[in-house]
Design a protein around this motif. Structure first.
Motif, mmCIF file in Angstrom:
data_model
loop_
_atom_site.group_PDB
_atom_site.id
_atom_site.type_symbol
_atom_site.label_atom_id
_atom_site.label_comp_id
_atom_site.label_asym_id
_atom_site.label_seq_id
_atom_site.Cartn_x
_atom_site.Cartn_y
_atom_site.Cartn_z
ATOM 1 N N TYR A 210 0.846 -1.191 0.000
ATOM 2 C CA TYR A 210 0.000 0.000 0.000
ATOM 3 C C TYR A 210 0.884 1.245 0.000
ATOM 4 O O TYR A 210 1.923 1.272 0.659
ATOM 5 C CB TYR A 210 -0.897 0.044 1.239
ATOM 6 N N THR A 212 0.810 5.270 0.982
ATOM 7 C CA THR A 212 0.009 6.185 1.784
ATOM 8 C C THR A 212 0.572 7.606 1.739
ATOM 9 O O THR A 212 1.734 7.816 1.402
ATOM 10 C CB THR A 212 -0.068 5.726 3.251
ATOM 11 N N LEU A 219 -5.616 9.166 4.595
ATOM 12 C CA LEU A 219 -4.790 8.161 5.258
ATOM 13 C C LEU A 219 -5.634 7.320 6.213
ATOM 14 O O LEU A 219 -5.443 6.098 6.320
ATOM 15 C CB LEU A 219 -3.667 8.854 6.040
ATOM 16 N N SER A 222 -7.316 4.351 4.701
ATOM 17 C CA SER A 222 -6.466 3.371 4.018
ATOM 18 C C SER A 222 -6.459 2.042 4.763
ATOM 19 O O SER A 222 -6.442 2.015 5.996
ATOM 20 C CB SER A 222 -5.034 3.910 3.918
ATOM 21 N N TYR A 225 -3.702 1.861 7.384
ATOM 22 C CA TYR A 225 -3.622 2.754 8.543
ATOM 23 C C TYR A 225 -3.515 1.942 9.832
ATOM 24 O O TYR A 225 -2.679 2.228 10.687
ATOM 25 C CB TYR A 225 -4.840 3.678 8.600
#
Length: 277
Positions: A210, A212, A219, A222, A225
């Protein structure tokens, strides 16, 4: 009078150039802030739902400790693994430390628990494991008042790249976020790209990466996170850092070459002088 006029023109040109320079600096400063500041699009004093909040769930090969307590310590001891003791000090002195033994989940996500036997806990959180063990003990009439404590033992995340303290960090809480992991690693350096933070995750035999951006509130939505055990976080360096690295490498090569040249020259000169003597 003409000279005075020309001087006036020069002063105006100088002031114009100064104003242009100041504007350029201000614009550059604004652009730099856009690259560095966190959460630039967050709306203040406005509540938002927490999306995707989740606790760490156990996977095969994870290691945990499970401790059962009761009003009857001898009864509770039947359901706890023995602790190993490391003796410290001289023969005449006391002291030592106890190490709690843990359970390692097998490939099926099971552990062999005292008396209860094989129980599957893969996919559970710490609190769910504690509740499952407690309920199983009570339903089997093995203990009436169990207090079960579960802790992680070998769960980590790894942080690499442009952070203050890259390394491996232990997970001790039920959940850990990307921001917490970056904080534990000393936050991003000035050379870290705020929208170039990668989270590499492996689970169920698959690897996914991923990307970010901590400058944006996106964020929080996501999937990266909230971290999972064994996640690897990498902060990409900016162009300034990579350019400096190339310059430093090239400079080192130049100095090394010069050093070799003078060493060889000195050797040849010494041999030639000795031959004359």
């Amino acid at each position: 009078m003409i000279k005075g006029f020309l001087k006036l023109i020069d002063v105006k040109k100088t002031l114009k150039l100064l104003v242009i320079a100041i504007c350029a600096v201000l614009l550059s400063s604004c652009k730099t802030q856009e690259k560095i500041l966190y959460f630039q699009d967050v709306q203040l004093n406005k509540s938002e739902p927490v999306v995707g909040s989740r606790d760490i769930r156990l996977q095969p090969k994870d290691q945990i400790s499970i401790i059962v307590n009761s009003k009857d310590p001898q009864l509770a001891a039947l359901f706890n693994l023995a602790t190993s003791s490391n003796q410290v000090g001289s023969a005449g002195g006391g002291g030592g430390s106890s190490k709690i033994s843990g359970y390692t989940l097998d490939d099926k996500g099971e552990i062999d628990f005292p008396v209860l036997g094989k129980i599957k806990i893969s996919g559970m959180t710490k609190s769910e494991v504690a509740e499952h063990v407690k309920t199983s003990l009570m339903e089997a009439n093995l203990i009436n008042d169990p207090v079960v404590t579960v802790e992680f033992m070998n769960l980590y995340v790894t942080v690499l790249g442009e952070v203050g303290g890259p390394g491996k960090y232990m997970i001790t809480k039920d959940q850990i976020t990307l921001l917490e992991a970056l904080s534990m690693a000393g936050d991003l350096t000035i050379y870290g790209i705020r929208d170039g933070i990668y989270v590499i995750r492996e689970e169920n035999g698959q690897r996914i990466t991923y990307k970010t951006d901590i400058r944006s509130k996106n964020l929080f939505a996501s999937p990266a996170y909230f971290l999972k055990q064994n996640d690897v976080i990498y902060v990409e360096p900016n162009k300034t850092k990579t350019k400096n690295s190339r310059i430093g490498s090239a400079t080192g090569i130049v100095f090394s070459s010069v050093n070799v040249f003078f060493t060889v020259f000195n050797l040849v000169y010494t041999i030639a002088r000795n031959s004359k003597d």
